[in-house]
Design a protein around this motif. Structure first.
Motif, PDB file in Angstrom:
ATOM      1  N   GLU A  39       0.889  -1.169   0.141  1.00 17.21           N
ATOM      2  CA  GLU A  39      -0.024   0.070   0.116  1.00 17.21           C
ATOM      3  C   GLU A  39       0.831   1.254   0.158  1.00 17.21           C
ATOM      4  N   GLU A  43       2.629   1.889  -3.146  1.00 13.58           N
ATOM      5  CA  GLU A  43       1.816   2.591  -4.114  1.00 13.58           C
ATOM      6  C   GLU A  43       1.551   4.170  -4.251  1.00 13.58           C
ATOM      7  N   ALA A  92       1.056   6.119 -13.460  1.00 13.15           N
ATOM      8  CA  ALA A  92       0.107   5.156 -13.216  1.00 13.15           C
ATOM      9  C   ALA A  92      -0.016   4.827 -11.667  1.00 13.15           C
ATOM     10  N   ARG A  93       1.185   5.494 -10.855  1.00 10.51           N
ATOM     11  CA  ARG A  93       1.009   5.133  -9.418  1.00 10.51           C
ATOM     12  C   ARG A  93       0.166   6.083  -8.660  1.00 10.51           C
ATOM     13  N   GLN A  94      -0.294   5.649  -7.416  1.00 10.60           N
ATOM     14  CA  GLN A  94      -1.443   6.694  -6.902  1.00 10.60           C
ATOM     15  C   GLN A  94      -0.631   7.772  -6.162  1.00 10.60           C
ATOM     16  N   GLY A 113      -7.470   0.626 -10.416  1.00  5.65           N
ATOM     17  CA  GLY A 113      -6.741   2.150  -9.981  1.00  5.65           C
ATOM     18  C   GLY A 113      -5.262   2.267  -9.377  1.00  5.65           C
ATOM     19  N   LYS A 114      -4.807   0.968  -9.270  1.00  4.25           N
ATOM     20  CA  LYS A 114      -3.564   1.029  -8.925  1.00  4.25           C
ATOM     21  C   LYS A 114      -2.529   0.637 -10.094  1.00  4.25           C
ATOM     22  N   SER A 115      -1.109   0.754  -9.903  1.00  2.00           N
ATOM     23  CA  SER A 115      -0.160   0.807 -11.069  1.00  2.00           C
ATOM     24  C   SER A 115       0.029  -0.668 -11.458  1.00  2.00           C
ATOM     25  N   VAL A 116       0.053  -1.251 -12.532  1.00  2.00           N
ATOM     26  CA  VAL A 116      -0.020  -2.616 -12.953  1.00  2.00           C
ATOM     27  C   VAL A 116       1.426  -3.193 -12.335  1.00  2.00           C
ATOM     28  N   SER A 158      -2.969   4.395 -20.219  1.00  2.00           N
ATOM     29  CA  SER A 158      -1.969   4.222 -18.904  1.00  2.00           C
ATOM     30  C   SER A 158      -1.824   2.808 -18.640  1.00  2.00           C
ATOM     31  N   ARG A 159      -0.714   3.118 -17.634  1.00  2.00           N
ATOM     32  CA  ARG A 159      -0.577   1.570 -16.841  1.00  2.00           C
ATOM     33  C   ARG A 159      -1.248   1.381 -15.569  1.00  2.00           C
ATOM     34  N   THR A 160      -2.396   2.050 -15.593  1.00  2.00           N
ATOM     35  CA  THR A 160      -3.296   1.899 -14.272  1.00  2.00           C
ATOM     36  C   THR A 160      -4.314   0.583 -14.499  1.00  2.00           C
TER      37      THR A 160
END
Lengths: 242, 309
Positions: free
Chosen positions: A121, A124, A160-162, B172-175, B191-193
């Motif tokens: 968690e 990310e 792509a990261r949160q 919703g997180k990155s692959v 995207s890579r999401t």
């Protein structure tokens, strides 16, 4: 969290020892990863040893790859390092709580799940800043396209990261004479509109890897200090208001 | 990255778990994923066959186990059966400890092997089954992530199993893990999401990979990074007889037109049941033409002899 990623294809030959520079970064909590780009095995044993040594001193990892594997390697390394950095921090906490080494492996498998969930968690969502330090000596010239591609690819993964994720790009030796390295791109979250990361480069003979790393560590330090002092000012303001 | 992980388990070796004391006899290696190696093992207690995955890194393997556990929790109601049998550490010959988990063993061929052996007529059904499998994951809020030919096992009658859950990522997180050529970001298509569209994109590339493997590799190698696009991939689709009938669906998957896996599966199903859907209609096969010419020639010769005699 700060990371430095050095992309090079040879040995440093001027200025402070890059291993010392990397160790300096590590002591300030900045991990240094190194990728050696070797298409025709131009890197000798000495160069290989130096790359490994820099990464070891910087608390990071090193890989030797050809230009085709560069994007994937850079992306994976950055990701792995985030997890490892957080793992180390969590380990420290566990050590205090459990009084053991704090290694995840020491926990029984059914207890690991929750710890790893926390690591994942945080991995990310933590803010991340990656400074890329690119060797732009003459032998790297044909590889700079691949490097640029890898940087764009990394940006895509970071987006792509949160958590807030930014990167900055330096190349060395610097553009103007006597400069150890030049900032090509300040912290950014988006490369759209950046047509060329490396504008006209002046190829020169020296490879000041160590001095360039020192300069980038300064850059990260100032950035971090700048932020912290701003926060502190805010805190003080708060006190005054109260 | 698995570069520093060399643990090999030889045939006949008995693996004993450090915590749960489960004992497994190693039969052979089944495959290698990004997080570790998978072996076929026989459990001593019940002589049953299982797959055992040994990891190089406790954190990486554990996050895979976490995913499998939450999937198992979500599937309990649907009765899919537990996938995860045992989680433990093993002690290697050199004294080093490695985490492992034991799961159900799926007997099957890889997707390309299966189609080669059973024939291309199985492709639409296998594809449909795979889309249903992905939809199940999507319904639970997960993307598979690293969908590729190697990670799809096909058992008898086109039944599909996904293997290697190292890339499975919450929406919703990155692959977490991907393979460049199947990656939406690599083709400048998004995207890579993690979301349903990410898997569907990889699914479409996989269809191309199955039919135009060489051309796809050539295209990936020769195109400039900024020129990679779904349109380029569609050129390969248009040039292949087996893929062309699917071009509407593939185009949709490559450009993110499907809202979710169910919608994509339903559209695929409509293609399968279209009259003459995957049958070749109209064109007369070459061998038939050749046979006709031969029999016509034979007739001419016969008539010639008949007239002469």
């Amino acid at each position: 969290m700060y990371q430095i990623l050095l992309i090079t294809d040879g040995c440093s030959n001027v200025g402070v020892n890059p291993v010392v520079a990397a160790a300096t970064a590590q002591s300030e909590g900045i991990v240094v990863n190194v990728v050696g780009v070797v298409d025709q095995g131009e890197l000798g044993d000495y160069g290989k040893a130096e790359i490994e040594e820099i990464a070891r001193a910087g608390g990071g990892m090193s890989r030797l790859v050809n230009t085709r594997q560069l994007s994937q390697t850079v992306q994976m390394m950055t990701r792995k390092t985030v997890v490892q950095t957080i793992q180390l921090a969590v380990q420290k906490e566990l050590k205090q709580v459990l009084g053991t080494d704090g290694k995840i492996e020491e926990l029984p498998p059914d207890k690991r799940g929750e710890v790893v969930r926390v690591i994942d968690e945080l991995g990310e969502t933590t803010g991340l800043r990656v400074a890329l330090v690119i060797d732009a000596s003459a032998s790297m010239k044909p590889k700079l396209h691949a490097v640029e591609e890898a940087i764009r690819d990394l940006m895509l993964s970071l987006q792509a990261r949160q958590g807030q994720s930014e990167l900055a790009v330096f190349h060395f030796p610097g553009t103007s004479y006597g400069d150890d390295c030049t900032l090509d791109l300040d912290w950014t979250t988006d490369l759209k509109g950046v047509t060329s990361i490396f504008p006209k480069l002046q190829m020169r003979g020296t490879t000041p890897t160590g001095p360039a790393l020192m300069r980038v560590i300064d850059f990260c330090r100032e950035d971090r200090y700048g932020r912290r002092s701003k926060d502190e000012t805010d805190g003080m303001m708060g006190d005054y208001v109260v | 990255m698995t570069t520093s992980f060399e643990l090999g388990l030889r045939r006949g070796v008995i693996v004993t778990g450090k915590w749960n004391r489960g004992r497994y006899r190693v039969e052979r290696m089944l495959g290698e994923g990004a997080n570790g190696k998978v072996f076929l093992v026989q459990r001593e207690r019940d002589k049953g066959w299982y797959a055992l995955k040994v990891g190089a890194n406790a954190v990486d393997l554990q996050s895979e186990i976490n995913v499998l556990k939450s999937l198992a929790g979500q599937n309990r109601s649907s009765g899919t059966g537990s996938f995860l049998i045992d989680v433990d550490d093993l002690c290697a010959m050199d004294g080093s400890e490695h985490p492992f988990y034991v799961m159900r063993y799926v007997r099957g061929a890889t997707l390309s092997e299966y189609l080669e052996r059973s024939g291309p007529e199985w492709f639409p059904l296998v594809g449909y089954n795979l889309l249903l499998k992905l939809s199940g994951l999507h319904d639970a809020g997960w993307a598979f992530g690293d969908l590729k030919v190697e990670n799809v096992l096909v058992a008898d009658y086109g039944r599909v199993e996904l293997v290697d859950y190292g890339g499975v990522t919450a929406f919703g997180k990155s692959v977490r893990q991907f393979t460049e050529i199947y990656d939406r970001g690599y083709w400048n298509a998004g995207s890579r999401t993690a979301d349903a569209g990410y898997d569907l994109f990889s699914f479409a590339v996989m269809c191309i990979q199955l039919h135009e493997k060489r051309k796809l590799a050539q295209m990936a190698a020769s195109l400039l990074p900024q020129n990679r696009s779904p349109e380029e991939l569609m050129k390969l689709v248009q040039h292949n007889n087996a893929l062309r009938p699917l071009s509407g669906w593939l185009g949709g998957a490559l450009t993110g037109r499907f809202a979710n896996g169910r919608e994509a599966a339903a559209a695929w199903q409509r293609l399968m049941h279209r009259p003459g859907g995957n049958r070749r209609a109209g064109a007369v096969p070459g061998w038939m033409k050749a046979m006709f010419m031969a029999s016509a020639a034979l007739l001419a010769v016969t008539i010639y002899w008949y007239v002469r005699s």
